[in-house]
Scaffold this motif. Structure first.
Motif, short mmCIF file in Angstrom:
data_model
loop_
_atom_site.label_atom_id
_atom_site.label_comp_id
_atom_site.label_asym_id
_atom_site.label_seq_id
_atom_site.Cartn_x
_atom_site.Cartn_y
_atom_site.Cartn_z
N GLN A 24 0.85 -1.18 0.00
CA GLN A 24 0.00 0.00 0.00
C GLN A 24 0.89 1.23 0.00
OE1 GLN A 24 -2.33 -0.32 3.58
NE2 GLN A 24 -0.64 0.26 4.91
N GLY A 25 0.30 2.39 -0.27
CA GLY A 25 1.11 3.60 -0.41
C GLY A 25 1.75 3.64 -1.79
N ARG A 26 2.95 4.25 -1.89
CA ARG A 26 3.62 4.39 -3.17
C ARG A 26 5.11 4.08 -3.01
NH1 ARG A 26 0.34 6.71 -6.80
NH2 ARG A 26 1.90 7.62 -8.16
N GLU A 27 5.66 3.38 -4.00
CA GLU A 27 7.07 2.97 -3.99
C GLU A 27 7.78 3.40 -5.27
OE1 GLU A 27 6.68 -1.17 -1.36
OE2 GLU A 27 7.07 -1.27 -3.53
N VAL A 28 8.99 3.88 -5.12
CA VAL A 28 9.87 4.15 -6.26
C VAL A 28 11.01 3.14 -6.20
CG1 VAL A 28 11.51 5.78 -7.28
CG2 VAL A 28 9.31 6.60 -6.44
N ALA A 29 11.19 2.39 -7.27
CA ALA A 29 12.21 1.35 -7.30
C ALA A 29 13.44 1.81 -8.08
CB ALA A 29 11.65 0.07 -7.93
N PHE A 30 14.61 1.47 -7.56
CA PHE A 30 15.88 1.77 -8.20
C PHE A 30 16.41 0.50 -8.86
CE2 PHE A 30 15.28 5.22 -5.39
CZ PHE A 30 16.06 6.28 -5.81
#
Length: 209
Positions: A24-30
């Protein structure tokens, strides 16, 4: 510079999606090649020298590493690809883990693709770019280690990569970056700020450097 990223903290390392934080929420992946400077970029962006583990042996990031920015936003350090001298079975496991994460993780809202400015657009980089194009997921490319080239050569590489990506039609931005010289940080923060925006607010894109 957005100070909110300086409060990032490590949550956990997950060898499988079932062990990851709640989706849930928001994720930025590297994402990026094992020796492209991915962990160094995360540490630079968060002003925390040891947040993301850095090893002299490329390919040590073998799991999904989660970092909490706040209650609803996270960074994810994906397994490095393409360089590590590990058994084929291990590489296959990394590939399967990344594929599951990229296709099943609902909170994923953007990708930061890290490339060594001296070796951009590898086969694996193109696979990630094409995947983002297919899904419409916003992508921001960091040409790291820009300090390894003089300014003119680094700028020429940036322009060449922009030219090769010219026909790509989805949210895509690109810039030069150096963890050593601490250059390009504000531009990355602006791109990530947009990734974390709710979808209905994602109307503009960060300027290309």
């Amino acid at each position: 510079m957005n100070p909110v990223y300086h409060q990032a903290k490590f949550i956990n390392s997950s060898p499988d999606l079932k062990d990851t934080p709640e989706d849930q929420g928001r994720e930025v992946a590297f994402a990026g090649r094992s020796n492209a400077g991915k962990s160094s970029a995360i540490n630079t962006l968060t002003r925390q020298h040891g947040l993301a583990r850095i090893s002299k042996t490329p390919g040590r990031t073998q799991m999904l590493n989660f970092f909490e920015i706040n209650a609803t936003e996270r960074f994810v350090d994906l397994p490095g690809y393409g360089y590590a001298k590990v058994p084929i079975a291990v590489k296959k496991k990394w590939h399967e883990l990344m594929e599951k994460y990229l296709t099943q993780r609902k909170s994923l809202c953007g990708i930061v693709l890290v490339m060594d400015v001296r070796h951009p657009l590898t086969e694996f980089d193109w696979q990630m770019i094409e995947w983002c194009q297919h899904t419409g997921l916003p992508l921001h490319i960091l040409l790291t280690k820009a300090d390894k080239l003089n300014y003119g050569a680094a700028k020429n590489t940036l322009m060449q990569v922009q030219k090769e990506l010219g026909d790509i039609n989805f949210p895509l931005t690109i810039q030069l970056f150096s963890s050593l010289k601490k250059t390009g940080i504000d531009e990355v923060h602006k791109a990530i700020d947009l990734f974390f925006m709710p979808v209905d607010e994602f109307e503009s894109e960060p300027e290309v450097e």
